[in-house]
Scaffold this motif. Structure first.
Motif, short mmCIF file in Angstrom:
data_model
loop_
_atom_site.label_atom_id
_atom_site.label_comp_id
_atom_site.label_asym_id
_atom_site.label_seq_id
_atom_site.Cartn_x
_atom_site.Cartn_y
_atom_site.Cartn_z
N LEU A 83 38.51 44.55 43.24
CA LEU A 83 38.37 44.67 41.79
C LEU A 83 39.71 44.83 41.09
CD1 LEU A 83 35.26 47.03 41.60
CD2 LEU A 83 35.31 44.54 41.49
N ASN A 85 43.75 43.36 40.36
CA ASN A 85 44.53 42.13 40.33
C ASN A 85 45.81 42.30 41.14
OD1 ASN A 85 46.24 43.64 38.70
ND2 ASN A 85 45.48 42.74 36.80
N LYS A 91 40.56 44.42 37.20
CA LYS A 91 40.25 43.13 36.62
C LYS A 91 39.27 43.30 35.47
CE LYS A 91 40.77 40.67 41.02
NZ LYS A 91 40.07 39.85 42.04
N GLY A 92 39.38 42.48 34.47
CA GLY A 92 38.46 42.55 33.34
C GLY A 92 38.97 43.49 32.26
N ARG A 93 38.21 43.58 31.21
CA ARG A 93 38.60 44.40 30.06
C ARG A 93 38.15 45.84 30.24
NH1 ARG A 93 36.55 41.48 24.77
NH2 ARG A 93 37.88 43.12 23.87
N GLY A 96 37.96 47.45 33.83
CA GLY A 96 37.01 46.92 34.80
C GLY A 96 35.62 47.46 34.66
N SER A 98 31.80 47.65 34.28
CA SER A 98 30.70 46.76 34.65
C SER A 98 29.47 47.61 34.90
CB SER A 98 31.06 45.95 35.91
OG SER A 98 31.25 46.81 37.02
N GLY A 104 34.59 51.88 34.77
CA GLY A 104 35.67 51.12 35.38
C GLY A 104 36.12 51.71 36.71
#
Length: 337
Positions: A83, A85, A91-93, A96, A98, A104
């Motif tokens: 998860l 980088n 990763k992601g806004r 992370g 989700s 996150g």
């Protein structure tokens, strides 16, 4: 005009000749206990009620966290490198966030932030609760003895309070961390690691926290000891121990309860400060303090990671303080917030 029979007048205005009180009049003059009056005053304070429910939610979360970890619902130590980088950032806004990781993941490790904050609440609240209980115990006993006994005993305890308060607690914390930790783990055979540091935090907070409580209790005892029931207990030859813990202590529950609700959030903040200074429980075991300390290095790149433990600490401290203020106003309506 029809005259009212005398019998009716007697039945309506005269007491029952059988000696039994009328049920309707009994309901009108029924009094309320001090506890009931305090509860009604507290319930009218909407802000204190909201704070109370938030405190209950925090306590429930702290109780359930270890069970959720055992069940695998929370995973505060699992690494999720996939998860992150190439810069080891989520990763992601928003760090992370989700469905699998609602708050996150941590930069650098990929550990679930929600799991660490949730379990960290348990450990921080436990440490603060133990330290508050120990400080309250020491301060209450010494305050009762000083206030009730008086004389040279009162003077000796008063000087001990002044001496303890004169020490700079932060400096003493840093100076005593290594030798006290060594004393606890080597001389007293306290297990090293997290348990040893937890014991040090509890002992340190209690040693520097009891003087203010002892002063508060001493002032209350000076008033209680002049009451008639204390004089009656003396005439019946009650022992010192009975006077302290059977006659005086039950009349101090209100200030003790308020003091406890105000001391606990203070120690939660103190645990966070100790973690920042590196003299509390060490990672990977999470507390709100060490999670917040770790997040400071990534506050510029991952604000959510920094915001989660900071908001958890701020909310619980504010709600405990508001709850304590409301409780104090309810138990002592003459006081002004």
């Amino acid at each position: 005009m029809t005259a009212t029979p005398v019998s009716n007048l007697q039945s309506e205005h005269l007491p029952d000749p059988t000696g039994h009180p009328d049920e309707s009049s009994t309901a009108v003059i029924a009094g309320k206990s001090p506890t009931r009056l305090a509860y009604e005053r507290f319930r009218k304070d909407k802000l204190s009620m909201i704070s109370f429910f938030v405190v209950v939610l925090y306590v429930l979360a702290a109780i359930t966290a270890p069970f959720l970890v055992k069940l695998g619902v929370l995973d505060p130590t699992g690494f999720n490198q996939d998860l992150l980088n190439e810069f080891t950032l989520p990763k992601g806004r928003f760090g992370g966030i989700s469905w699998s990781h609602p708050l996150g993941v941590e930069p650098g490790t990929g550990r679930d932030v929600l799991s660490r904050v949730w379990l960290g609440t348990t450990l921080s609240l436990t440490l603060s609760l133990l330290a508050s209980a120990l400080a309250m115990g020491i301060g209450t006993v010494l305050g009762i003895v000083a206030g009730f006994t008086g004389g040279w005993v009162d003077g000796l305890i008063g000087r001990a309070i002044d001496l303890t308060l004169s020490f700079p607690s932060t400096l003493m914390l840093l100076a005593l961390s290594a030798p006290m930790y060594a004393f606890l783990t080597q001389s007293l055979h306290v297990p090293s690691g997290d348990f040893g540091w937890a014991t040090y935090v509890v002992v340190f907070l209690a040693l520097f926290g009891w003087p203010s409580i002892a002063r508060l209790i001493r002032g209350q005892v000076l008033s209680v000891r002049e009451r008639d029931f204390v004089d009656a207990a003396r005439l019946f030859g009650a022992s010192r121990r009975r006077m302290y813990f059977k006659e005086i202590l039950p009349n101090l529950w209100a200030p003790l309860l308020v003091s406890f609700t105000l001391t606990l959030p203070l120690y939660i903040s103190a645990e966070a400060a100790l973690s920042y200074l590196g003299v509390s429980i060490k990672p990977p075991t999470p507390t709100l303090g060490n999670v917040l300390k770790y997040s400071l290095d990534f506050a510029q790149f991952d604000f959510v990671f920094f915001f989660a433990p900071a908001f958890a600490i701020a909310l619980i401290v504010v709600c405990f303080n508001l709850f304590g203020d409301g409780l104090r106003d309810a138990l002592d309506p003459k006081s002004n917030r």
